[in-house]
Design an enzyme around this catalytic site. Structure first.
Site, mmCIF file in Angstrom:
data_model
loop_
_atom_site.group_PDB
_atom_site.id
_atom_site.type_symbol
_atom_site.label_atom_id
_atom_site.label_comp_id
_atom_site.label_asym_id
_atom_site.label_seq_id
_atom_site.Cartn_x
_atom_site.Cartn_y
_atom_site.Cartn_z
ATOM 1 N N GLU A 74 -0.329 -6.020 6.686
ATOM 2 C CA GLU A 74 -0.242 -5.769 5.244
ATOM 3 C C GLU A 74 1.200 -5.470 4.793
ATOM 4 O OE1 GLU A 74 -2.805 -6.680 3.781
ATOM 5 O OE2 GLU A 74 -4.655 -5.875 4.635
ATOM 6 N N TYR A 120 -6.005 14.998 -13.743
ATOM 7 C CA TYR A 120 -4.946 14.927 -12.734
ATOM 8 C C TYR A 120 -4.581 13.524 -12.287
ATOM 9 C CZ TYR A 120 -4.859 19.880 -12.802
ATOM 10 O OH TYR A 120 -4.706 21.160 -13.234
#
Ligand code: ZN
Length: 199
Positions: A74, A120
């Site tokens: 990746e 948040y």
């Protein structure tokens, strides 16, 4: 302790914490950070539960492996994330449960998929984009990621898992934790309201 030693220590700590909390499984997760013009990324097939200093592949910006350790497949995703902004200095990718589950809901706006049920996520991470499903490590997945990268701050690869960057490894970790918890809340609240994508 050198600055590089400190970054490696933080990366090993973050990986082990994620593994022990069940947010990274087997050998499927990968993380990276930048240091002195090179990308340090977990080696192919490494397990987040038992990383050591030797688990990291050092790769030049052009993709040349500089220390003989094979990088995670990746790597291109990490590199594209870094190219997005100089403020991104560390990237973490896992296959955590709730972020992955949330990627199965149909979305109107794929650049900002996780609702602000708690404050948040937006404060710590920002907008979370959905990257369409393609085979892990494939050229097609990298192309999809490249298209999505400019429009969001963090990403969920559909039917696969989240990718979160930050100014430091600790910031990327805090962002990933927040994303996973926010997806847990949103997945629970949105069940029955949002349509599941056709597989
Ligand atoms: Zn993956």
């Amino acid at each position: 302790m050198t600055e590089l030693d400190k970054k490696i220590e933080d990366a090993i700590w973050v990986a082990r914490e994620l593994f022990e909390r069940g947010k990274a499984t087997g050998s499927s997760a990968n993380l990276s950070f930048l240091h002195d013009g090179a990308i340090y990324i977990t080696g192919s097939g490494t397990c987040f539960g038992r990383l050591t200093k030797e688990s990291f592949s050092k790769v030049s910006w052009d993709g040349e492996v500089l220390n003989g350790v094979k990088p995670s497949k990746e790597l291109p995703l990490h590199k594209m994330y870094y190219e997005k902004s100089d403020s991104i200095q560390a990237v973490v990718h896992v296959h955590s449960f709730y972020a992955t589950m949330y990627s199965f809901f149909k979305q109107d706006d794929v650049t900002d998929i996780v609702p602000e049920y708690t404050p948040y996520l937006k404060m710590k991470v920002g907008k979370v984009g959905l990257v369409p499903y393609e085979k892990p490590g494939s050229k097609e997945l990298f192309e999809c990621f490249e298209k999505a990268a400019p429009y969001s701050d963090a990403f969920i690869l559909a039917q696969h898992g989240p990718v979160v960057g930050g100014k430091t490894m600790m910031d990327a970790f805090y962002g990933l934790e927040e994303l996973e918890e926010s997806c847990k809340i949103a997945w629970t609240l949105d069940q029955g309201k949002k349509e599941i994508i056709q597989l």
